[in-house]
Design a protein around this motif. Structure first.
Motif, short mmCIF file in Angstrom:
data_model
loop_
_atom_site.label_atom_id
_atom_site.label_comp_id
_atom_site.label_asym_id
_atom_site.label_seq_id
_atom_site.Cartn_x
_atom_site.Cartn_y
_atom_site.Cartn_z
N CYS A 77 -84.32 -2.70 31.19
CA CYS A 77 -84.28 -3.86 32.07
C CYS A 77 -83.12 -3.74 33.04
O CYS A 77 -82.30 -2.84 32.93
N GLU A 78 -83.08 -4.67 33.97
CA GLU A 78 -81.95 -4.82 34.88
C GLU A 78 -81.47 -6.25 34.75
O GLU A 78 -82.30 -7.17 34.67
N ILE A 79 -80.18 -6.44 34.68
CA ILE A 79 -79.60 -7.78 34.62
C ILE A 79 -78.54 -7.85 35.70
O ILE A 79 -77.72 -6.93 35.83
N SER A 80 -78.58 -8.92 36.48
CA SER A 80 -77.54 -9.11 37.48
C SER A 80 -76.94 -10.50 37.32
O SER A 80 -77.62 -11.44 36.93
N MET B 143 -72.50 7.25 22.82
CA MET B 143 -72.15 6.03 22.14
C MET B 143 -73.39 5.13 22.09
O MET B 143 -74.13 5.04 23.05
N ASN B 144 -73.62 4.45 20.99
CA ASN B 144 -74.79 3.62 20.80
C ASN B 144 -74.61 2.18 21.24
O ASN B 144 -75.49 1.36 21.04
N TYR B 145 -73.46 1.85 21.82
CA TYR B 145 -73.27 0.50 22.36
C TYR B 145 -72.28 0.56 23.51
O TYR B 145 -71.51 1.51 23.64
N GLN B 146 -72.37 -0.43 24.37
CA GLN B 146 -71.47 -0.56 25.52
C GLN B 146 -70.98 -2.00 25.57
O GLN B 146 -71.76 -2.92 25.35
N ILE B 147 -69.72 -2.19 25.87
CA ILE B 147 -69.15 -3.53 26.05
C ILE B 147 -68.38 -3.52 27.35
O ILE B 147 -67.62 -2.59 27.62
N LYS B 148 -68.60 -4.53 28.17
CA LYS B 148 -67.87 -4.64 29.43
C LYS B 148 -67.46 -6.10 29.61
O LYS B 148 -68.30 -6.98 29.56
N SER B 149 -66.19 -6.34 29.80
CA SER B 149 -65.72 -7.70 30.07
C SER B 149 -65.95 -8.00 31.54
O SER B 149 -65.52 -7.25 32.41
N MET B 150 -66.66 -9.08 31.81
CA MET B 150 -66.97 -9.46 33.18
C MET B 150 -66.08 -10.60 33.68
O MET B 150 -66.10 -10.92 34.85
N GLY B 151 -65.32 -11.23 32.77
CA GLY B 151 -64.49 -12.35 33.19
C GLY B 151 -65.34 -13.58 33.47
O GLY B 151 -66.39 -13.78 32.89
N ASP B 152 -64.88 -14.39 34.39
CA ASP B 152 -65.56 -15.64 34.75
C ASP B 152 -66.78 -15.33 35.62
O ASP B 152 -66.63 -14.84 36.75
N PHE B 153 -67.97 -15.59 35.12
CA PHE B 153 -69.20 -15.29 35.87
C PHE B 153 -69.20 -15.98 37.23
O PHE B 153 -69.73 -15.45 38.20
N ALA B 154 -68.62 -17.17 37.32
CA ALA B 154 -68.64 -17.93 38.57
C ALA B 154 -67.82 -17.27 39.67
O ALA B 154 -67.98 -17.59 40.84
N SER B 155 -66.97 -16.31 39.32
CA SER B 155 -66.16 -15.62 40.33
C SER B 155 -66.82 -14.32 40.80
O SER B 155 -66.29 -13.63 41.66
N ILE B 156 -67.98 -14.00 40.26
CA ILE B 156 -68.68 -12.75 40.61
C ILE B 156 -69.73 -13.05 41.68
O ILE B 156 -70.63 -13.86 41.45
N LYS C 10 -77.12 -2.64 35.12
CA LYS C 10 -77.89 -1.51 34.60
C LYS C 10 -77.02 -0.25 34.48
O LYS C 10 -76.96 0.36 33.42
N GLU C 11 -76.36 0.11 35.55
CA GLU C 11 -75.52 1.32 35.54
C GLU C 11 -74.26 1.11 34.70
O GLU C 11 -73.84 2.00 33.97
N GLN C 12 -73.66 -0.07 34.80
CA GLN C 12 -72.40 -0.33 34.09
C GLN C 12 -72.56 -0.25 32.57
O GLN C 12 -71.64 0.15 31.87
N LEU C 13 -73.73 -0.67 32.07
CA LEU C 13 -73.93 -0.70 30.62
C LEU C 13 -75.00 0.28 30.13
O LEU C 13 -75.27 0.36 28.94
N GLY C 14 -75.63 1.01 31.04
CA GLY C 14 -76.60 2.03 30.63
C GLY C 14 -77.92 1.47 30.14
O GLY C 14 -78.55 2.06 29.26
N PHE C 15 -78.38 0.35 30.71
CA PHE C 15 -79.67 -0.22 30.29
C PHE C 15 -80.79 0.77 30.51
O PHE C 15 -80.80 1.49 31.52
#
Length: 118
Positions: free
Chosen positions: A28-31, A1-14, A20-25
């Motif tokens: 880069c790495e994003i946290s 698949m050429n795209y990935q979408i993941k709902s993270m919900g409210d960022f303040a609750s994370i 990187k692994e969740q979206l296959g970057f």
């Protein structure tokens, strides 16, 4: 698949999510990170090759950069070279995004890499 979408919900609750692994970057790495008031990242660190960009989404705190302590708050954006030693401290609940990518690796960006479709 050429795209990935993941709902993270409210960022303040994370507390911490590495995407990187969740979206296959591949470039880069994003946290997503949240520190509770009066807490900190439990270590000082720097990188071998990667610069970091911090986007402060909410809250206030301080960041130690080498031997300097700097106030940070909602709306601030910081770029740190790999060699800068860093540690983040929250004075209130602090929510931020950290983007990590190899320093000097960006050859094209929005205006030089984007192709407008007719």
């Amino acid at each position: 698949m050429n795209y990935q979408i993941k709902s993270m919900g409210d960022f303040a609750s994370i507390q911490r999510a590495d995407l990187k692994e969740q979206l296959g970057f591949t470039s880069c790495e994003i946290s997503i990170n949240t520190l509770e008031a009066n807490s900190s990242v439990p270590f000082v660190h720097h990188h071998k090759e990667n610069e970091e960009v911090y986007l402060i989404l909410d809250g206030e705190g301080k960041i130690k950069l080498d031997n300097e302590l700097i106030n940070i708050k909602k709306g601030d954006v910081l770029r740190l070279a790999p060699s800068v030693k860093r540690q983040i401290f929250a004075t209130s609940k602090l929510n931020y995004i950290c983007i990590q990518a190899k320093e000097n690796s960006l050859q094209n960006y929005t205006f030089t890499d984007g192709v407008v479709e007719e």
